[in-house]
Design an enzyme around this catalytic site. Structure first.
Site, PDB file in Angstrom:
ATOM      1  N   ASP A 230      14.995 -44.295  17.276  1.00 29.86           N
ATOM      2  CA  ASP A 230      13.880 -44.121  17.179  1.00 29.86           C
ATOM      3  C   ASP A 230      14.218 -44.679  15.431  1.00 29.86           C
ATOM      4  O   ASP A 230      14.267 -44.031  14.789  1.00 29.86           O
ATOM      5  CB  ASP A 230      12.892 -43.109  16.749  1.00 29.86           C
ATOM      6  CG  ASP A 230      10.946 -43.435  16.328  1.00 29.86           C
ATOM      7  OD1 ASP A 230      11.570 -44.095  15.741  1.00 29.86           O
ATOM      8  OD2 ASP A 230      10.572 -42.296  16.393  1.00 29.86           O
TER       9      ASP A 230
ATOM     10  N   TYR B   7      13.108 -30.092  11.600  1.00 28.33           N
ATOM     11  CA  TYR B   7      12.851 -31.058  12.236  1.00 28.33           C
ATOM     12  C   TYR B   7      13.013 -32.407  12.382  1.00 28.33           C
ATOM     13  O   TYR B   7      12.808 -32.881  10.939  1.00 28.33           O
ATOM     14  CB  TYR B   7      11.170 -30.992  13.009  1.00 28.33           C
ATOM     15  CG  TYR B   7      10.288 -31.369  13.675  1.00 28.33           C
ATOM     16  CD1 TYR B   7      11.174 -31.472  14.581  1.00 28.33           C
ATOM     17  CD2 TYR B   7       9.530 -32.531  13.485  1.00 28.33           C
ATOM     18  CE1 TYR B   7      10.335 -32.109  16.140  1.00 28.33           C
ATOM     19  CE2 TYR B   7       9.710 -33.238  13.508  1.00 28.33           C
ATOM     20  CZ  TYR B   7       9.537 -33.582  15.273  1.00 28.33           C
ATOM     21  OH  TYR B   7       9.235 -34.073  16.087  1.00 28.33           O
TER      22      TYR B   7
ATOM     23  N   LYS C 127      11.235 -35.663  17.764  1.00 32.65           N
ATOM     24  CA  LYS C 127      11.934 -35.126  18.966  1.00 32.65           C
ATOM     25  C   LYS C 127      12.961 -35.883  19.565  1.00 32.65           C
ATOM     26  O   LYS C 127      13.439 -36.743  19.451  1.00 32.65           O
ATOM     27  CB  LYS C 127      10.528 -35.912  20.317  1.00 32.65           C
ATOM     28  CG  LYS C 127      10.319 -34.147  20.013  1.00 32.65           C
ATOM     29  CD  LYS C 127      10.694 -33.047  20.486  1.00 32.65           C
ATOM     30  CE  LYS C 127      10.255 -31.322  20.728  1.00 32.65           C
ATOM     31  NZ  LYS C 127      11.220 -30.606  20.816  1.00 32.65           N
TER      32      LYS C 127
END
Ligand code: MG
Length: 366
Positions: free
Chosen positions: A11, A230, A233
């Site tokens: 991404d 984080y 995902k």
């Protein structure tokens, strides 16, 4: 011939939040690969699923090859430059390190690769999932390779009756690669014991026991294990060989009609049903639902056919509407209980800070 199928995915920025890479970024990656493919790649296919761009390529250099990984890394960097220049959201978010170090493993992009002896006809499916993590494939591939309720070939095909070997990785162990090999059907219950825990144990590969040939390769990267926080995902890709000694295409697809609940969805912090969608599908409702797409190919001497969109059929419209209902149902309970990931999976987010503050306000009473 010995052929390597590599998928590298990242991404590197998208439009309007986490929806879809822009055409300009997509074209930049595609043009970069095209310009550099000569003498390196036999063929390639660039695609997007949700906010991710995947480079699927064929070559003869084996898995983990520095030249192939560097090509993908630099293509993603070139795409990131365009994403930054045009103000896309999360530009370069999966490129966690600044410099390439010989292999993209540990740098952020997801990788699924296998080196195979190309069969006379070599069909395979390339899966890409968004808004979820590698454990999303545990259930469908367990059912497709070990359960005759889903894979009739296990009882109908002599080539498959010996079953399959599962190589399962402990993705919570970050020092080194920690794996176990278990065989179906003899160790079916042991496989199930591990695969039920999709955040810790993930199928890395599956192998035919009758021929020893590899059937499945799945990307098993955990971004927060790399970044220490984080970052997004882990949106897994997978390559699955089909037919002959492996399950038929339709047997691989069958378990995806469950729309089983997986980790991911909004902010990578929730539980949602995995929805099989058409190629190039974006995400929408609650930054989801978690989506999986599949492109089927035939390959001859490394040359890819055009892709066939495996979930583009009226049957899957029916499935999608059922799964949309599952998504609505679990969302009705908002943040509460099973609709969100357990604390152990949220520990890299802001909720930790909030809990620390609240912890000091607790008092002990009789
Ligand atoms: Mg993504």
């Amino acid at each position: 011939m010995k052929l390597t199928i590599s998928v590298l995915k990242a991404d590197i920025g998208s439009i309007g939040g986490h929806l879809k890479p822009s055409r300009a970024v997509f074209e930049e990656v595609k043009n970069f690969v095209a310009a550099r493919s000569k003498g390196l790649l036999i063929d390639y296919y660039i695609s997007s699923t949700g906010d991710d761009i995947a480079i699927l390529c064929t070559h003869t250099l084996g898995t983990g090859n520095a030249k192939i990984h560097q090509l993908a890394w630099e293509a993603f960097q070139a795409g990131t430059a365009v994403a930054k220049k045009t103000g896309l959201y999360g530009a370069g978010q999966d490129l966690l390190k600044d410099a390439f170090s010989g292999n993209v493993r540990g740098l952020g992009p997801a990788v699924a690769e296998m080196e195979i002896e190309e069969r006379e006809n070599e069909p395979f499916i390339f899966f890409a999932a968004d808004k979820t993590d590698p454990g999303a494939y545990n259930l469908p591939f367990y059912l497709a390779f070990a359960d005759p309720m889903y894979c009739s070939g296990l009882i109908l095909s002599p080539k498959m009756s010996q079953g399959f070997k599962f190589r399962i990785i402990d993705v919570s162990y970050t020092e080194k690669t920690r794996v176990i090999e278990l065989v179906a059907p003899e160790e079916l219950y042991d496989i199930a014991v591990l695969l039920r825990d999709t955040e810790k144990y993930v199928i890395e590969s599956i192998w035919s026991r009758s021929t020893g040939n590899q059937a499945v390769a799945i990307s098993t990267q955990r971004l927060h294990n790399i970044a220490g926080k984080y970052t997004g995902k882990d949106d897994p890709v997978a390559v699955v060989r089909v037919q002959g000694e492996f399950p038929a295409t339709g047997e691989i697809l069958a378990p995806f009609n469950i729309g089983h609940y997986v980790a991911g969805f909004m902010r990578g912090s929730h539980i949602g049903p995995l929805m099989p969608c058409r190629l190039n599908t974006t995400v929408s409702y609650f930054d989801g639902p978690p989506v999986v797409t599949g492109a089927a190919f035939s390959v001859k001497e490394g040359r890819l056919s055009e892709p066939v969109d495996v979930f583009d059929h009226p049957y899957w419209d029916f499935v999608r509407s059922q799964i949309a209902q599952k998504a609505s149902e679990i969302r009705r309970q908002g943040f509460c209980g099973a609709s969100m990931l357990p604390f152990s999976e949220l520990e890299y987010g802001g909720v930790v800070e909030k809990l620390k503050q609240l912890d000091q306000k607790f008092v002990l009473v009789d």
